[in-house]
Design an enzyme around this catalytic site. Structure first.
Site: not given
Length: 206
Positions: A123, A172, A187
């Site tokens: 997007h 991510t 993490r």
């Protein structure tokens, strides 16, 4: 005997889903990046319950995905949202998981309600808000051999071999092999297998 029975059921299910697979193939051939029929059938087969559903879903994806091993399992309510998927031997996708474009390598485990997105650029923000998904910007995510993606995790980057993503985590950035990550954003938590330092060979004394 059980292996013969399984093979017979697999063959029967391939015949059963063949009309749906043919429709999806025609869509792919004549509609540029068309996935309406593929998604519709994927949603329908996701709702077939019990062991029968596992066989039916496996048959459908063997005939429609880019690459699909004959031995993998997709749970109730789970579905692949794009054809650009490769599944290797003994991969497992838990119930209600939604999987985009990816490679599921041998023996990896995708937990219940996990989501594997087709990258983070589908997007874009235009003058009138966020645009619909652009299939031309699909990015294939790689889930390494024997990796474990926990329940409700969201994956937007590659996960290394034998790595573990804790439940509810949002990945991510790439996860190294044999590493556990957790949190939002995910993490480092710990190494799952510490490297053993090499020991010099013993010196013979005569």
């Amino acid at each position: 005997m059980s292996r013969l029975l399984k093979s017979a059921i697999d063959a029967a299910c391939l015949v059963l889903v063949l009309p749906a697979a043919v429709m999806c193939a025609l869509e792919a051939r004549f509609v540029r990046r068309g996935e309406v029929l593929f998604t519709s059938w994927a949603q329908a087969f996701a709702l077939v319950p019990g062991v029968a559903g596992v066989f039916v879903r496996r048959a459908f994806y063997r005939l429609t995905l880019e690459e699909c091993a004959p031995s993998f399992s997709v749970g109730f309510g789970a579905m692949f949202s794009h054809r650009q998927v490769a599944i290797e031997e003994n991969a497992y996708v838990g119930p209600y998981a939604v999987v985009g474009s990816c490679r599921l390598r041998r023996g990896c485990l995708i937990g219940t309600r996990a989501s594997i997105l087709s990258g983070g650029t589908l997007h874009s923000l235009g003058p009138h808000g966020w645009t619909a998904a652009d299939l031309g910007r699909v990015h294939r995510i790689d889930i390494g051999e024997y990796a474990w993606v926990g329940e409700s995790a969201v994956i937007i980057a590659n996960v290394g071999r034998s790595a573990m993503v804790a439940a509810g985590s949002v990945v991510t950035t790439p996860v190294p092999a044999e590493t556990m990550v957790g949190g939002n954003p995910a993490r480092f938590v710990r190494r799952l297998r510490e490297e053993v330092p090499s020991v010099p060979a013993a010196v013979s004394v005569r």
